[in-house]
Design a protein around this motif. Structure first.
Motif, PDB file in Angstrom:
ATOM      1  N   ARG A 102       0.831  -1.209   0.000  1.00 12.76           N
ATOM      2  CA  ARG A 102       0.000   0.000   0.000  1.00 12.76           C
ATOM      3  C   ARG A 102       0.861   1.252   0.000  1.00 12.76           C
ATOM      4  NH1 ARG A 102      -2.895   0.103   4.900  1.00 12.76           N
ATOM      5  NH2 ARG A 102      -2.162  -1.982   5.415  1.00 12.76           N
ATOM      6  N   VAL A 103       1.877   1.257   0.857  1.00 13.62           N
ATOM      7  CA  VAL A 103       2.768   2.417   0.922  1.00 13.62           C
ATOM      8  C   VAL A 103       3.480   2.617  -0.409  1.00 13.62           C
ATOM      9  CG1 VAL A 103       4.872   3.347   1.966  1.00 13.62           C
ATOM     10  CG2 VAL A 103       3.119   2.297   3.413  1.00 13.62           C
ATOM     11  N   ARG A 104       4.086   1.552  -0.903  1.00 12.68           N
ATOM     12  CA  ARG A 104       4.898   1.669  -2.114  1.00 12.68           C
ATOM     13  C   ARG A 104       4.075   2.103  -3.317  1.00 12.68           C
ATOM     14  NH1 ARG A 104       6.490  -3.499  -2.943  1.00 12.68           N
ATOM     15  NH2 ARG A 104       4.904  -3.801  -4.547  1.00 12.68           N
ATOM     16  N   GLU A 105       2.936   1.454  -3.537  1.00 11.06           N
ATOM     17  CA  GLU A 105       2.160   1.739  -4.733  1.00 11.06           C
ATOM     18  C   GLU A 105       1.516   3.116  -4.682  1.00 11.06           C
ATOM     19  OE1 GLU A 105       2.352   0.028  -7.468  1.00 11.06           O
ATOM     20  OE2 GLU A 105       3.715  -1.323  -6.415  1.00 11.06           O
ATOM     21  N   LEU A 106       1.058   3.547  -3.508  1.00 18.81           N
ATOM     22  CA  LEU A 106       0.512   4.894  -3.383  1.00 18.81           C
ATOM     23  C   LEU A 106       1.586   5.919  -3.722  1.00 18.81           C
ATOM     24  CD1 LEU A 106      -1.758   6.860  -2.458  1.00 18.81           C
ATOM     25  CD2 LEU A 106      -0.775   6.726  -0.155  1.00 18.81           C
ATOM     26  N   ARG A 107       2.759   5.755  -3.159  1.00 21.70           N
ATOM     27  CA  ARG A 107       3.827   6.727  -3.392  1.00 21.70           C
ATOM     28  C   ARG A 107       4.334   6.670  -4.830  1.00 21.70           C
ATOM     29  NH1 ARG A 107       7.352   7.846   1.869  1.00 21.70           N
ATOM     30  NH2 ARG A 107       8.849   6.359   1.012  1.00 21.70           N
ATOM     31  N   TYR A 108       4.493   5.460  -5.358  1.00 21.26           N
ATOM     32  CA  TYR A 108       4.971   5.324  -6.734  1.00 21.26           C
ATOM     33  C   TYR A 108       3.995   5.979  -7.721  1.00 21.26           C
ATOM     34  CZ  TYR A 108       6.200   3.187 -11.190  1.00 21.26           C
ATOM     35  OH  TYR A 108       6.526   2.990 -12.505  1.00 21.26           O
ATOM     36  N   THR A 109       2.703   5.709  -7.547  1.00 24.06           N
ATOM     37  CA  THR A 109       1.713   6.238  -8.483  1.00 24.06           C
ATOM     38  C   THR A 109       1.648   7.765  -8.432  1.00 24.06           C
ATOM     39  OG1 THR A 109       0.381   4.233  -8.311  1.00 24.06           O
ATOM     40  CG2 THR A 109      -0.720   6.197  -9.149  1.00 24.06           C
ATOM     41  N   LEU A 110       1.572   8.338  -7.226  1.00 25.19           N
ATOM     42  CA  LEU A 110       1.454   9.791  -7.135  1.00 25.19           C
ATOM     43  C   LEU A 110       2.766  10.481  -7.534  1.00 25.19           C
ATOM     44  CD1 LEU A 110      -0.748  10.340  -3.954  1.00 25.19           C
ATOM     45  CD2 LEU A 110      -1.412  10.004  -6.337  1.00 25.19           C
TER      46      LEU A 110
END
Length: 231
Positions: free
Chosen positions: A62-70
């Motif tokens: 959750r942390v990684r994908e949220l940060r990567y996408t934004l």
């Protein structure tokens, strides 16, 4: 950006896209990470994994994908105050972290959801800053200026409010079908036991349903392709 503390329609289903748009966001940037985190949870559930592996993999994804996408889609930047990972908009006025909520997560009305675990010192400081900024907006018209990050003693994040992407995972006892409810919410109180339990604004997001966990083998079969490379 001076509207990051303007109360948004709170605790009402629907209309989430316009509410997210007020923060420069869209559901299409949040949904994929929630789906991938469920996949990561299931991929980490083998007889050789540690018992806390599924939950840990869920959180890390959750942390990684949220940060990567934004970061890649909108130019936001990662920020890690005392290992409490956030992703922050270019103006440094909005930060977003991830948080586990209780069964009230994603449901309208009161009481508000509580964080599953105590917030900890860093999140408590973030909530306190939300309260301070809320009061400053209520009693005076603030003058915003671009902070000089090179100037000694200047906090580049002094105008940032911190939102959290809350999630609650429910597995139906009989069918094994999993439902993940979520909301993007702006906390304004840490209550008894150190848990966040009140929010100035709540953006209720669509629930996501996943097929039965009983359909998945206990052993890793390679059917999930969850990226784990450094980014």
């Amino acid at each position: 950006m001076i509207d990051n503390l303007v109360p948004l329609p709170s605790g009402q289903p629907g209309g989430y896209e316009s509410q997210l748009a007020a923060l420069g966001l869209s559901w299409k940037y949040l949904e994929p990470g929630l789906r991938m985190s469920e996949q990561a949870r299931r991929a980490g559930k083998t007889k050789d994994d540690a018992k806390n592996a599924p939950g840990s993999q869920d959180y890390f994804t959750r942390v990684r994908e949220l940060r990567y996408t934004l970061r890649t889609e909108l130019g936001w930047e990662p920020y890690d105050p005392l290992q409490a990972p956030l992703i922050v908009n270019p103006d440094k006025t909005v930060g977003i972290g991830v948080l586990l909520g209780d069964a009230r997560t994603g449901s309208p009305g009161s009481p508000h959801p509580r964080s599953k675990r105590p917030a900890g010192a860093t999140k408590e400081q973030a909530v306190a800053r939300n309260q301070e900024l809320q009061l400053s907006f209520a009693f005076e018209e603030p003058e915003f200026s671009e902070p000089d990050e090179g100037q000694s003693g200047v906090d580049a994040y002094a105008q940032m409010v911190t939102w959290y992407l809350l999630t609650y995972r429910y597995e139906a006892r009989k069918t094994g079908v999993v439902t993940v409810r979520s909301e993007l919410s702006l906390p304004n109180r840490v209550g008894p036991g150190g848990k966040i339990d009140s929010y100035q604004s709540r953006i209720l997001l669509p629930a996501i349903e996943f097929e039965s966990v009983n359909d998945y083998a206990v052993e890793t079969t390679g059917e999930f392709d969850v990226p784990v490379e450094e980014r």
